[in-house]
Motif scaffolding. Structure first.
Motif, PDB file in Angstrom:
ATOM      1  N   ARG A  94       0.823  -1.204   0.000  1.00 17.40           N
ATOM      2  CA  ARG A  94       0.000   0.000   0.000  1.00 17.40           C
ATOM      3  C   ARG A  94       0.865   1.265   0.000  1.00 17.40           C
ATOM      4  O   ARG A  94       0.395   2.340  -0.370  1.00 17.40           O
ATOM      5  CB  ARG A  94      -0.913   0.015   1.231  1.00 17.40           C
ATOM      6  CG  ARG A  94      -1.962  -1.102   1.281  1.00 17.40           C
ATOM      7  CD  ARG A  94      -3.034  -0.891   0.200  1.00 17.40           C
ATOM      8  NE  ARG A  94      -4.186  -1.760   0.382  1.00 17.40           N
ATOM      9  CZ  ARG A  94      -5.312  -1.403   0.986  1.00 17.40           C
ATOM     10  NH1 ARG A  94      -5.434  -0.199   1.503  1.00 17.40           N
ATOM     11  NH2 ARG A  94      -6.317  -2.255   1.082  1.00 17.40           N
ATOM     12  N   PHE A  95       2.117   1.116   0.435  1.00 16.18           N
ATOM     13  CA  PHE A  95       2.985   2.282   0.584  1.00 16.18           C
ATOM     14  C   PHE A  95       4.237   2.218  -0.285  1.00 16.18           C
ATOM     15  O   PHE A  95       5.098   3.086  -0.210  1.00 16.18           O
ATOM     16  CB  PHE A  95       3.411   2.421   2.055  1.00 16.18           C
ATOM     17  CG  PHE A  95       2.258   2.360   3.019  1.00 16.18           C
ATOM     18  CD1 PHE A  95       1.215   3.268   2.937  1.00 16.18           C
ATOM     19  CD2 PHE A  95       2.206   1.377   3.995  1.00 16.18           C
ATOM     20  CE1 PHE A  95       0.140   3.206   3.814  1.00 16.18           C
ATOM     21  CE2 PHE A  95       1.141   1.311   4.880  1.00 16.18           C
ATOM     22  CZ  PHE A  95       0.106   2.224   4.789  1.00 16.18           C
ATOM     23  N   LEU A  96       4.354   1.174  -1.089  1.00 21.27           N
ATOM     24  CA  LEU A  96       5.502   0.996  -1.970  1.00 21.27           C
ATOM     25  C   LEU A  96       5.001   0.849  -3.403  1.00 21.27           C
ATOM     26  O   LEU A  96       4.103   0.043  -3.667  1.00 21.27           O
ATOM     27  CB  LEU A  96       6.302  -0.253  -1.581  1.00 21.27           C
ATOM     28  CG  LEU A  96       7.101  -0.190  -0.284  1.00 21.27           C
ATOM     29  CD1 LEU A  96       7.540  -1.595   0.135  1.00 21.27           C
ATOM     30  CD2 LEU A  96       8.325   0.713  -0.446  1.00 21.27           C
ATOM     31  N   ASP A  97       5.603   1.597  -4.324  1.00 17.79           N
ATOM     32  CA  ASP A  97       5.183   1.508  -5.719  1.00 17.79           C
ATOM     33  C   ASP A  97       5.543   0.156  -6.320  1.00 17.79           C
ATOM     34  O   ASP A  97       4.736  -0.478  -7.003  1.00 17.79           O
ATOM     35  CB  ASP A  97       5.825   2.635  -6.538  1.00 17.79           C
ATOM     36  CG  ASP A  97       5.253   4.002  -6.175  1.00 17.79           C
ATOM     37  OD1 ASP A  97       4.097   4.035  -5.703  1.00 17.79           O
ATOM     38  OD2 ASP A  97       5.960   5.006  -6.337  1.00 17.79           O
ATOM     39  N   SER A 114       7.568  -4.246  10.405  1.00 12.64           N
ATOM     40  CA  SER A 114       6.128  -4.014  10.291  1.00 12.64           C
ATOM     41  C   SER A 114       5.342  -5.051  11.086  1.00 12.64           C
ATOM     42  O   SER A 114       4.354  -4.715  11.754  1.00 12.64           O
ATOM     43  CB  SER A 114       5.707  -4.053   8.817  1.00 12.64           C
ATOM     44  OG  SER A 114       6.319  -3.019   8.085  1.00 12.64           O
ATOM     45  N   HIS A 115       5.760  -6.310  11.016  1.00 11.82           N
ATOM     46  CA  HIS A 115       5.093  -7.344  11.811  1.00 11.82           C
ATOM     47  C   HIS A 115       5.138  -6.967  13.286  1.00 11.82           C
ATOM     48  O   HIS A 115       4.139  -7.134  14.012  1.00 11.82           O
ATOM     49  CB  HIS A 115       5.765  -8.698  11.605  1.00 11.82           C
ATOM     50  CG  HIS A 115       5.292  -9.749  12.577  1.00 11.82           C
ATOM     51  ND1 HIS A 115       4.141 -10.473  12.385  1.00 11.82           N
ATOM     52  CD2 HIS A 115       5.799 -10.146  13.766  1.00 11.82           C
ATOM     53  CE1 HIS A 115       3.964 -11.291  13.411  1.00 11.82           C
ATOM     54  NE2 HIS A 115       4.947 -11.112  14.263  1.00 11.82           N
ATOM     55  N   GLU A 116       6.263  -6.483  13.733  1.00 14.69           N
ATOM     56  CA  GLU A 116       6.411  -6.101  15.136  1.00 14.69           C
ATOM     57  C   GLU A 116       5.389  -5.026  15.519  1.00 14.69           C
ATOM     58  O   GLU A 116       4.766  -5.093  16.578  1.00 14.69           O
ATOM     59  CB  GLU A 116       7.835  -5.604  15.361  1.00 14.69           C
ATOM     60  CG  GLU A 116       8.275  -5.578  16.798  1.00 14.69           C
ATOM     61  CD  GLU A 116       9.762  -5.285  16.909  1.00 14.69           C
ATOM     62  OE1 GLU A 116      10.554  -6.238  17.015  1.00 14.69           O
ATOM     63  OE2 GLU A 116      10.130  -4.091  16.888  1.00 14.69           O
ATOM     64  N   MET A 117       5.201  -4.044  14.647  1.00 15.88           N
ATOM     65  CA  MET A 117       4.257  -2.964  14.944  1.00 15.88           C
ATOM     66  C   MET A 117       2.807  -3.432  14.847  1.00 15.88           C
ATOM     67  O   MET A 117       1.953  -3.004  15.616  1.00 15.88           O
ATOM     68  CB  MET A 117       4.499  -1.787  13.994  1.00 15.88           C
ATOM     69  CG  MET A 117       5.806  -1.060  14.259  1.00 15.88           C
ATOM     70  SD  MET A 117       6.008   0.424  13.254  1.00 15.88           S
ATOM     71  CE  MET A 117       6.485  -0.268  11.680  1.00 15.88           C
ATOM     72  N   LEU A 118       2.534  -4.309  13.908  1.00 19.01           N
ATOM     73  CA  LEU A 118       1.154  -4.727  13.655  1.00 19.01           C
ATOM     74  C   LEU A 118       0.670  -5.822  14.599  1.00 19.01           C
ATOM     75  O   LEU A 118      -0.519  -5.895  14.906  1.00 19.01           O
ATOM     76  CB  LEU A 118       1.018  -5.224  12.211  1.00 19.01           C
ATOM     77  CG  LEU A 118       1.157  -4.151  11.117  1.00 19.01           C
ATOM     78  CD1 LEU A 118       1.464  -4.812   9.773  1.00 19.01           C
ATOM     79  CD2 LEU A 118      -0.123  -3.315  11.026  1.00 19.01           C
ATOM     80  N   LEU A 147      13.702   5.661   2.396  1.00 22.11           N
ATOM     81  CA  LEU A 147      12.445   5.042   1.980  1.00 22.11           C
ATOM     82  C   LEU A 147      11.866   4.208   3.113  1.00 22.11           C
ATOM     83  O   LEU A 147      10.659   4.261   3.391  1.00 22.11           O
ATOM     84  CB  LEU A 147      12.689   4.167   0.752  1.00 22.11           C
ATOM     85  CG  LEU A 147      11.495   3.328   0.262  1.00 22.11           C
ATOM     86  CD1 LEU A 147      10.389   4.233  -0.257  1.00 22.11           C
ATOM     87  CD2 LEU A 147      11.946   2.344  -0.811  1.00 22.11           C
ATOM     88  N   ALA A 148      12.729   3.444   3.785  1.00 16.71           N
ATOM     89  CA  ALA A 148      12.273   2.607   4.893  1.00 16.71           C
ATOM     90  C   ALA A 148      11.663   3.462   6.003  1.00 16.71           C
ATOM     91  O   ALA A 148      10.629   3.103   6.576  1.00 16.71           O
ATOM     92  CB  ALA A 148      13.444   1.789   5.444  1.00 16.71           C
ATOM     93  N   ASN A 149      12.286   4.582   6.295  1.00 16.19           N
ATOM     94  CA  ASN A 149      11.773   5.467   7.337  1.00 16.19           C
ATOM     95  C   ASN A 149      10.354   5.945   6.995  1.00 16.19           C
ATOM     96  O   ASN A 149       9.443   5.912   7.828  1.00 16.19           O
ATOM     97  CB  ASN A 149      12.708   6.658   7.515  1.00 16.19           C
ATOM     98  CG  ASN A 149      12.258   7.573   8.638  1.00 16.19           C
ATOM     99  OD1 ASN A 149      12.133   7.155   9.781  1.00 16.19           O
ATOM    100  ND2 ASN A 149      12.007   8.831   8.300  1.00 16.19           N
ATOM    101  N   ALA A 150      10.160   6.371   5.745  1.00 19.17           N
ATOM    102  CA  ALA A 150       8.844   6.873   5.329  1.00 19.17           C
ATOM    103  C   ALA A 150       7.787   5.764   5.375  1.00 19.17           C
ATOM    104  O   ALA A 150       6.671   5.968   5.874  1.00 19.17           O
ATOM    105  CB  ALA A 150       8.941   7.469   3.931  1.00 19.17           C
ATOM    106  N   VAL A 151       8.139   4.584   4.871  1.00 15.68           N
ATOM    107  CA  VAL A 151       7.177   3.482   4.811  1.00 15.68           C
ATOM    108  C   VAL A 151       6.838   2.980   6.210  1.00 15.68           C
ATOM    109  O   VAL A 151       5.665   2.764   6.545  1.00 15.68           O
ATOM    110  CB  VAL A 151       7.731   2.344   3.939  1.00 15.68           C
ATOM    111  CG1 VAL A 151       6.878   1.087   4.085  1.00 15.68           C
ATOM    112  CG2 VAL A 151       7.800   2.769   2.481  1.00 15.68           C
TER     113      VAL A 151
END
Length: 451
Positions: A94-97, A114-118, A147-151
Motif C-alpha cells: 500500500r505504501f511501496l510503488d 512491520s510485523h512487530e508494529m502490527l 524510503l524505509a523510514n517513510a514506509v
C-alpha cells in the motif's frame, strides 16, 4: 540495547573497516534466522542455504548467544514473520510503488519491523521504526534507509487501530474470494483453494485462522521419572492448561514452565499425541515397529504405554538422537520401504508417514512458502509404497497404523481408501482426524488397519 564492546582484535581502531551494528541483538538474530530459513542470505554468506525453521533458528541462536529475553523475542519475531509474511507484504504494498524491485533482504527487514508494529503489543512503534531503518541502512544504503523510514512510519500510523473492514478485499462468500483470504491469513492461493474446496468454507476458514496463530505448548513428563504421574497431575492444575492426557499436556501459547528441571519434560505435540492415542495403541500386539521414528516422539509415547518398540528412520542423526534419549529401544537407520532390519518380526507397524505437513503450519510456518501442489504427487506415491511394504511384512492378525500431520485428503482419506480398494484382506478398524475446533492449532489424520 547497546551492542557488546568489541574485543581488541576486532576493535575499529585496529581495523578501520570494522563496523558496529546499531540493530538490537534480538532483531539481528531474527533476521539472520529468517535469511537462513528462506534462502535469502547476503552475498558474503551465500553458503547459508535454505533450511527448515527450527534448524535455522537453532543455528542462529547457537552462533549468537543472547540473554533469555532477547532469545525469546528473536524466536517470537522469527516465527511471527513466517506466519504473517505475505499479509505484511500486502500491507507494505500500500505504501511501496514496486516492492518486488527491492532487494529481498530489505523487504524482509521491512516485513519484520512491520510485523512487530502490527502484531506485537509490547514494543513501541518508534523502536520498530528505528531499528528497521538502521537495518536497511546497514544492508543497503542511505537512500533505501530514507524510503524505509517513510514506509515504516506509515505502517506505524496504520497499526494504531484495527485494520478497517475490507482492507484485504471482499471476504464473503469465502469460496468466491480465495485471494482475499490468502492475503488476510498469509497463505498461498493454492492452499486456500485446496482447503475451501476439500473441507468447505466453514471448516476451511477455521484451518486458515488456526495456522495464522502460535500453536499450543505441547509437553510430556518423562515416563521414566519416578514421580511422573504426580508431576503431570500438578501441571494439570496450572493456569493456561488447554488439555491433558496421561503424561501429556497442552498449554496456551506463551506459557512458561521454567521452574522444572530440563530432564523432567520433553516437547511433544499434543495433537500428535491425540492422533496416536485415538488408535488405542495400548492394545496393539507387540512388538511395534515405528518405521518412520524420527527422533522418537511416537516411540516415547508407546514406551509410556508399556509397549515393546523397534524403531527405524532413514536419517542417521535422528536415530542417534533417539538412541541417546531412549537407549532401551532397538533402533537402526533404515528405510520404511525395505524389510524390517530386526531379528524379531513386528506384529504392529506404525507409519508416521512423510507428508506435506499442512496440519502443522502454526508450528512450521515456513512450509507455506516451500511447499507447492507439485509436491503432492511424489508424497502420495511414497506413502503408498510405504503402506505396501508394511502390509507385506505384517503377519495375519497384525495391525498397521498410519498417521500424517497434513490437511490434504489425497494423503489421508483417499490414500487409505485407495489402499483398501487394492487389498481385500485389509479391514479399516479406526479412522480419525483432529477436530477443526481443537485448541491445539495443529491437525492430524490417523487410520488403523487390521490384516
Amino acid at each position: 540495547m547497546k551492542p557488546n564492546k568489541p574485543t581488541k582484535r576486532h576493535d575499529a581502531s585496529h581495523n578501520p573497516a570494522a563496523k558496529r551494528s546499531n540493530v538490537p541483538p534480538a532483531r539481528a538474530a531474527a533476521l539472520e534466522a529468517l535469511e537462513r530459513c528462506l534462502g535469502l542470505a547476503a552475498p558474503e554468506r551465500r553458503q547459508v542455504r535454505e533450511t527448515d525453521a527450527q534448524a535455522a533458528l537453532d543455528a542462529t541462536l547457537s552462533a549468537r548467544p543472547l540473554d533469555p529475553r532477547d532469545a525469546a523475542l528473536a524466536t517470537e519475531l522469527f516465527y511471527g514473520v513466517l506466519r504473517s509474511k505475505t499479509r505484511v507484504e500486502y500491507i507494505l504494498s500500500r505504501f511501496l510503488d514496486r516492492p518486488e524491485s527491492l532487494p529481498p533482504g530489505v523487504l524482509l527487514i521491512l516485513c519484520a519491523a512491520s510485523h512487530e508494529m502490527l502484531h506485537l503489543d509490547r514494543v513501541p512503534a518508534r523502536a520498530s521504526v528505528n531499528w528497521g531503518v538502521d537495518a536497511v541502512r546497514e544492508a543497503a544504503n542511505d537512500g533505501l534507509a530514507g524510503l524505509a523510514n517513510a514506509v515504516l512510519r506509515k505502517v506505524a500510523a496504520l497499526a494504531e487501530q484495527p485494520l478497517p473492514e475490507g482492507f484485504f478485499g471482499p471476504e464473503t462468500p469465502p469460496e468466491e474470494h480465495p485471494d482475499t483470504l490468502a492475503r488476510k491469513y498469509a497463505c498461498p492461493d493454492w492452499l486456500v483453494e485446496l482447503w475451501l474446496d476439500e473441507y468447505g468454507p466453514e471448516t476451511g476458514l477455521r484451518y486458515l485462522q488456526a495456522q495464522a496463530l502460535p500453536p499450543a505448548l505441547g509437553i510430556a513428563v518423562q515416563h521414566r521419572h519416578p514421580r511422573a504421574a504426580e508431576i503431570a497431575a500438578s501441571l494439570a492444575a496450572r493456569p493456561g492448561l488447554l488439555g491433558s492426557s496421561g503424561l501429556g499436556l497442552a498449554f496456551a501459547a506463551g506459557t512458561h514452565l521454567d521452574d522444572l528441571p530440563d530432564e523432567t519434560l520433553v516437547r511433544q505435540s499434543f495433537a500428535g499425541r491425540e492422533a496416536l492415542l485415538a488408535l488405542d495403541p495400548g492394545s496393539w500386539p507387540d512388538p511395534v515397529w515405528d518405521a518412520c521414528s524420527g527422533r522418537g516422539g511416537k516411540t516415547r509415547l508407546l514406551l509410556e504405554l508399556g509397549k515393546s518398540v523397534l524403531a527405524s528412520d532413514i536419517h542417521r542423526g535422528r536415530i542417534r538422537a533417539l538412541q541417546a534419549e531412549q537407549p532401551e529401544v532397538e533402533a537402526v537407520a533404515a528405510s520404511a520401504l525395505e524389510r524390517p532390519p530386526f531379528s524379531t518380526p513386528p506384529r504392529t507397524i506404525l507409519l508416521d508417514a512423510p507428508c506435506s505437513g499442512l496440519g502443522t503450519l502454526s508450528r512450521r510456518p515456513d512450509i507455506k512458502w516451500k511447499r507447492s501442489e507439485d509436491d503432492f504427487d511424489d508424497l502420495v506415491e511414497l506413502q503408498a509404497a510405504m503402506l505396501e511394504n508394511a502390509w507385506k511384512r505384517l503377519p495375519r492378525g497384525g495391525l498397521l497404523a498410519y498417521l500424517t500431520c497434513t490437511l490434504n485428503p489425497d494423503e489421508n482419506e483417499r490414500q487409505i481408501a485407495a489402499f483398501l480398494a487394492g487389498h481385500p484382506d485389509a479391514e479399516l478398524r479406526t479412522e480419525w482426524t483432529t477436530d477443526p475446533d481443537a485448541k491445539w492449532g495443529e491437525f492430524f489424520y490417523a487410520a488403523l488397519l487390521a490384516k
